[in-house]
Design a protein around this motif. Sequence first.
Motif, short mmCIF file in Angstrom:
data_model
loop_
_atom_site.label_atom_id
_atom_site.label_comp_id
_atom_site.label_asym_id
_atom_site.label_seq_id
_atom_site.Cartn_x
_atom_site.Cartn_y
_atom_site.Cartn_z
N CYS A 10 39.71 -11.80 7.47
CA CYS A 10 39.29 -11.92 6.07
C CYS A 10 39.79 -10.67 5.35
CB CYS A 10 37.75 -12.01 6.03
SG CYS A 10 37.07 -12.16 4.37
N GLU B 203 25.64 -13.06 6.01
CA GLU B 203 25.15 -14.36 5.51
C GLU B 203 25.23 -15.45 6.56
OE1 GLU B 203 26.43 -13.58 0.88
OE2 GLU B 203 27.47 -15.15 2.01
N ILE B 204 26.32 -15.47 7.32
CA ILE B 204 26.47 -16.56 8.30
C ILE B 204 26.01 -16.13 9.69
CG2 ILE B 204 28.40 -17.61 7.02
CD1 ILE B 204 30.21 -16.53 9.33
N SER C 44 30.45 -16.75 15.79
CA SER C 44 31.37 -16.19 14.78
C SER C 44 31.61 -14.69 14.95
CB SER C 44 30.80 -16.38 13.37
OG SER C 44 30.54 -17.74 13.14
N LEU D 63 29.76 -11.57 4.07
CA LEU D 63 29.80 -12.91 4.68
C LEU D 63 29.27 -12.86 6.11
CD1 LEU D 63 30.74 -15.89 4.63
CD2 LEU D 63 32.98 -15.10 5.42
N LYS E 190 34.82 -18.44 5.26
CA LYS E 190 33.52 -19.10 5.44
C LYS E 190 33.70 -20.53 5.94
CE LYS E 190 29.32 -19.78 2.72
NZ LYS E 190 28.71 -19.46 1.42
N GLU F 251 36.04 -17.44 0.82
CA GLU F 251 35.77 -18.88 0.88
C GLU F 251 36.46 -19.53 2.08
OE1 GLU F 251 33.69 -21.07 -0.54
OE2 GLU F 251 32.88 -19.12 -1.18
#
Length: 411
Positions: free
Chosen positions: A221, A263-264, A245, A260, A232, A229
Amino acid sequence: MLLIKNIGILQTPIGKNSLCGEAQAQNLKLTNAAILVENGKISAIYEDGKLPNLSSVGECEVVDADGRLVTPGLVDCHTHLVFGGWRHNEIPLKLRGATYLDILKAGGGILDTVRHTRQMSEDELFEKSKGFVNEMLAGGVTTVESKSGYGLNLDDELKQLCVNKRLNEETAMQVVSTFLGAHAIPPEYKGKPNKYIDFLCNVVLPAVKEQNLAEFCDVFCEDAVFDVEQSKKMLLTAQKLGFKSKIHADEIEAIGGAVLAGEIKAISAEHLIATNEQGIESMAKGGVTAALLPATSFYLGKTYAPAREMIKNGIPVAIASDFNPGSCPSLNLQFAINLGYLKYRMLPEEILTATTLNAACAIDRGETIGSIEVGKQADLVIWDAPNFEMICYRFGSNQVKTVIKKGEIIQ
Ligand code: NIG
Ligand code: FE
């Protein structure tokens, strides 16, 4: 059965989970210790000169550590060790001022390695990377994570992952495999990154899953590579298929990769040279381990990730080599340890945790490796040094005396 006796200092983090904050600096230190190994696992630990009654333990090989330091085997939780060619040809470009991303944007860099990797057969790649893992073992690394990402099409990504599998099965090194198809945009998809992500999600990921060739999915990333995006989409699709991940985040620009990751709930975010407050906050909230790669900062001439800030904010920190032909052509984890002390200003105890237990947790192996405890796999290093300060302090020499993997003496 194996007995390692006369250990001057046995030093290890404790537990099965990653350690953060002050706990990262807590190591168990036993003096005049011994370790008994049965069936590849640690079956007993002794201190203060105590030893098992050898007549009652049957046939037993005895190793005399002669007062040396013993730690868990090192875990290198971030590498790209299966690749074709090298990239020394970039030296003149770099000396003329080209940056890592300039070279990549011009079709070189990772894409140059992709061309060479595609040209090599699986057997050729296996022989080349076997040399690397043997060198890593000699340096005290007993488990390594290895990413794909130099194939960037179905067959050549699978080829790299098959090499990971064979390295794990046919060498003494334990190899944990990560799919990094989203490492660069291949020439076939130039200018069409979304189409390439769709191809990875719809075609390559399911094939990797079906053949059980990787446990983690990673994404680069980065500015001019994959945006938040796209990253993700890739990682969430992979999560649905059962991949955990990882994310190359904020290596050069903080475009939101670390945010990110939190968040994930990625297991780890890696690099983080350029990360900011939001990134740190999100990682702390999401329980993400920061896998820091100081030898890459060194080679790219960049600043160093804010390790102390992360430790202060309760993020478990791991340190890895990032061995790859472009941004870190060194597989020497002991050098990364030196930089952990010199550049991150981490304590020797924090660094040991970063290269054993926290690194093991960054590849979801905290249950079985990363510390010296009864029941864990007997992955051990006898150092030619009296304490771990010495490992942080001396650089450029291999300070390993003996390497033990699953109870077998391999070096
Ligand atoms: O971790 N940043 C992306 N991947 C590697 C470099 C790969 C390469 O340059 O070949 C890294 O730095
Ligand atoms: Fe990397």
